[in-house]
Design a protein around this motif. Structure first.
Motif, PDB file in Angstrom:
ATOM      1  N   GLY A  36      13.843  21.243   7.037  1.00 51.17           N
ATOM      2  CA  GLY A  36      14.021  20.243   8.070  1.00 51.17           C
ATOM      3  C   GLY A  36      12.753  19.657   8.635  1.00 51.17           C
ATOM      4  O   GLY A  36      11.815  19.333   7.918  1.00 51.17           O
ATOM      5  N   LYS A  37      12.722  19.537   9.969  1.00 54.39           N
ATOM      6  CA  LYS A  37      11.719  18.774  10.692  1.00 54.39           C
ATOM      7  C   LYS A  37      10.301  19.240  10.378  1.00 54.39           C
ATOM      8  O   LYS A  37      10.045  20.385  10.013  1.00 54.39           O
ATOM      9  N   ILE A  38       9.353  18.293  10.539  1.00 50.22           N
ATOM     10  CA  ILE A  38       7.955  18.580  10.282  1.00 50.22           C
ATOM     11  C   ILE A  38       7.113  18.173  11.486  1.00 50.22           C
ATOM     12  O   ILE A  38       7.527  17.365  12.320  1.00 50.22           O
TER      13      ILE A  38
ATOM     14  N   ASP B 215      15.161  11.964   6.255  1.00 54.01           N
ATOM     15  CA  ASP B 215      15.180  13.323   6.750  1.00 54.01           C
ATOM     16  C   ASP B 215      14.242  13.569   7.908  1.00 54.01           C
ATOM     17  O   ASP B 215      14.694  13.947   8.955  1.00 54.01           O
ATOM     18  N   THR B 216      12.937  13.396   7.748  1.00 49.81           N
ATOM     19  CA  THR B 216      12.055  13.734   8.866  1.00 49.81           C
ATOM     20  C   THR B 216      10.794  12.900   8.809  1.00 49.81           C
ATOM     21  O   THR B 216      10.454  12.342   7.774  1.00 49.81           O
TER      22      THR B 216
ATOM     23  N   VAL C  37      -0.974   7.297   8.206  1.00 50.76           N
ATOM     24  CA  VAL C  37      -0.120   7.774   7.128  1.00 50.76           C
ATOM     25  C   VAL C  37       1.202   8.194   7.728  1.00 50.76           C
ATOM     26  O   VAL C  37       1.253   9.014   8.637  1.00 50.76           O
ATOM     27  N   LEU C  38       2.259   7.618   7.239  1.00 49.38           N
ATOM     28  CA  LEU C  38       3.598   7.937   7.713  1.00 49.38           C
ATOM     29  C   LEU C  38       4.273   8.805   6.676  1.00 49.38           C
ATOM     30  O   LEU C  38       4.373   8.428   5.521  1.00 49.38           O
ATOM     31  N   SER C  39       4.718   9.982   7.053  1.00 48.93           N
ATOM     32  CA  SER C  39       5.268  10.936   6.088  1.00 48.93           C
ATOM     33  C   SER C  39       6.771  11.029   6.252  1.00 48.93           C
ATOM     34  O   SER C  39       7.258  11.327   7.339  1.00 48.93           O
TER      35      SER C  39
ATOM     36  N   THR D  67      -2.678  20.080   8.006  1.00 54.19           N
ATOM     37  CA  THR D  67      -1.562  20.948   7.642  1.00 54.19           C
ATOM     38  C   THR D  67      -0.270  20.354   8.167  1.00 54.19           C
ATOM     39  O   THR D  67      -0.213  19.875   9.313  1.00 54.19           O
ATOM     40  N   ILE D  68       0.749  20.375   7.326  1.00 54.41           N
ATOM     41  CA  ILE D  68       2.093  20.015   7.767  1.00 54.41           C
ATOM     42  C   ILE D  68       2.900  21.305   7.878  1.00 54.41           C
ATOM     43  O   ILE D  68       2.942  22.101   6.937  1.00 54.41           O
TER      44      ILE D  68
END
Length: 577
Positions: A443-445, A407-408, A416-418, A453-454
């Motif tokens: 959706g996107k982040i 997804d994103t 760190v890969l989210s 903060t995300i």
């Protein structure tokens, strides 16, 4: 005593109910020594492919005396047919050279004829005129005007500075919306007792005028203390709010307030002077400019230069995903029916776009971002049910990373890969555990400059904020920002990025909406085409880039963007609350 009180009340009502007279001036009356134009009457029936299928509308065309059909003409469009004694005023002011020799087009709203003798027609006036969507402007500009040009062998100028539009009441809001949506075709507007109220969303306009970058429009408004005050709003107050917003935003705006009611009387009286003001300097400087005196208070000027978007790449196969590295290199994915190719361009040095990495053929690409290792991470679906991440190094070589759901994607400086996925968020790359998921929320982040903060876009108009831990944990989810709705009550947030001062930039159907740290939409930057993605790039990350499908555009800014995967956390100054 009671009788006297009643008499006083009755006397007061009679005074307040009285409306002043608005006698017409000589400019609105036929003059014996002035050459008369001609009026052509006809009707237009929209086809089934029209945005208003099956509607029939009467119209009249005014052709000035001595009209030359071989030359593209200045023109002015009126809703609701002939109003304001306009043909007579045209005759007189054209003879005085107060306005250019122009064509008048007087259109009535559409009506769908009754199905039978025992049925009513369908009256389209409110749907066409009161709506703030671009539907009527599309009908007028792309359908109606070309049709009458062809039928009557006339040529209307394509220069928007040569075109004016007007209307009364609902016709007034309609005229404003045509110019608002299409300043590339109309730049001069007069609205009498304009319906800037809550029928089909026009009560939003005073706020939108303040938030959206000023457009090249010249606008004259008229209303009075006796104007409508109904279930949907107060016309008199709404017109004043519009005028104040337009003046605040730096528009070339004028107005006439009076004591009249909801009719054409006052507007008809002032119409000759309105035309003189709208067309002033037409013989020497015809151009209508945005923010002509440089007095706009639009907050976007804190961020963007007073320049327009320019094409960084045109005629793409299809570009919907874009990102950059900390050097300002901008990368986008270009798609066609057979393959996907990543392109890299170094806009700080003006290089032409060149392919970055090999072509590949995923089922779908979801996101891209640069990491601390200077590699580009690509999140995609290689098959309909198989999703993965791979990375491309600066030599263009592709390396598989790990199978994962979709997804994103966002990369932080601590590597760190989210990834938002159906089963949960994967953190601490490579993943060691499944953490609370993002995908169910939208959706996107993107990550805040301080990387705590995300921000996540939602379907509709909401942005969500999560507290983001260094171990990839997500906590304290809450709404962060309600985006400004567009005329169709949707914004469809596509993508997000941040600058070093903590502003959040969101690509939406209205343009790039920019929120301050407190989550308030401060301003909106219109885009030349709908933007699917947004990022900072170029020298010092001081240019804003957008991917618009078949084109990449850029615009210089006064601020600097953030590439969280390659820059250490940045603590912005606190917001003004």
């Amino acid at each position: 005593m009671k009788f006297l009180s009643l008499l006083f009340c009755a006397f007061t009502v009679s005074i307040t109910a009285a409306e002043p007279e608005f006698p017409l001036t000589a400019d609105s009356k036929p003059q014996a020594d002035v050459a008369k134009g001609t009026l052509i009457k006809d009707s237009y029936t929209a086809s089934e492919s029209s945005v208003f299928p099956g509607t029939v509308r009467e119209y009249q065309i005014y052709l000035p005396a001595g009209f030359d059909k071989a030359q593209p003409a200045h023109f002015m469009v009126f809703q609701d047919g002939v109003i304001y004694q306009a043909p007579v005023v045209f005759d007189n002011l054209i003879a005085k050279k107060d306005i250019p020799s122009l064509v008048g087009i007087f259109i009535k709203p559409g009506v769908v004829p009754a199905a039978n003798d025992n049925a009513l027609p369908r009256f389209n006036r409110s749907y066409e005129y009161d709506s703030i969507t671009p539907t009527y402007s599309k009908f007028l500009i792309e359908e109606f005007l070309p049709a009458i040009e062809k039928k009557h062998a006339i040529s209307l100028s394509q220069d928007p500075n040569h075109a004016a539009i007007s209307g009364n009441s609902s016709g007034g809001i309609c005229a404003f919306m045509v110019a608002w949506h299409r300043p590339d075709r109309f730049r001069r507007v007069f609205t009498g007792v304009g319906t800037y109220v809550g029928i089909h969303g026009a009560d939003q306009l005073p706020v939108l005028v303040r938030k959206i970058e000023p457009k090249p429009l010249r606008i004259y408004l008229q209303s009075g203390t006796g104007d409508n005050n109904l279930y949907c709003g107060d016309w008199w107050m709404a017109n004043q709010m519009m005028e104040r917003s337009l003046a605040w935003a730096g528009y070339d705006v004028n107005h006439a307030w009076g004591e009249g009611g909801h009719n054409q009387k006052h507007a008809s009286q002032i119409f000759p002077d309105v035309l003189r003001w709208l067309w002033r300097d037409w013989q020497t400087d015809i151009e209508v400019k945005a923010n002509p005196k440089g007095e706009s208070k639009w907050k976007g000027y804190e961020v963007v230069e007073d320049e327009k978007w320019v094409a960084a790449k045109e005629s793409c196969s299809y570009a919907s995903v874009i990102t950059s590295d900390s050097n300002g290199d901008v990368v986008w994915l270009e798609e066609n029916s057979t393959h996907h190719a990543l392109f890299l361009t170094r806009h700080s040095s003006g290089d032409n776009p060149r392919r970055f990495g090999e072509s590949f053929s995923p089922f779908a690409l979801h996101d891209i971002a640069f990491g601390k290792d200077n590699c580009l991470y690509v999140l995609c679906s290689m098959k309909a049910t198989k999703d993965t991440v791979f990375k491309i190094d600066r030599a263009g070589q592709r390396h598989d990373v790990k199978f994962i759901s979709k997804d994103t994607l966002a990369v932080a400086f601590n590597s760190v890969l989210s990834i938002a996925r159906a089963g949960g968020l994967v953190g601490n790359w490579p993943a060691t555990e499944h953490l609370p998921g993002l995908s169910e929320y939208g959706g996107k982040i993107t990550i805040s400059p301080d990387q705590t903060t995300i921000y996540q876009a939602q379907q509709g108009a909401e942005i969500i904020a999560w507290q983001y831990g260094t171990n990839g944990s997500l906590n304290q989810r809450q709404p962060y920002c309600m985006l400004q709705l567009d005329s169709e009550a949707v914004v469809n947030p596509q993508s997000l990025c941040v600058d070093t001062e903590g502003r959040l930039y969101v690509a939406t159907s209205l343009g790039i909406q920019v929120c301050d740290q407190a989550g308030r939409v401060n301003f909106i930057i219109p885009t030349p085409k709908p933007a699917h993605d947004v990022c900072f790039g170029g020298k010092d990350l001081s240019e804003l880039f957008i991917a618009c499908g078949d084109s990449i555009y850029k615009r210089p800014t006064k601020v600097h963007g953030v590439v969280s995967g390659q820059q250490a956390p940045i603590k912005p100054a606190p917001p003004k609350l």
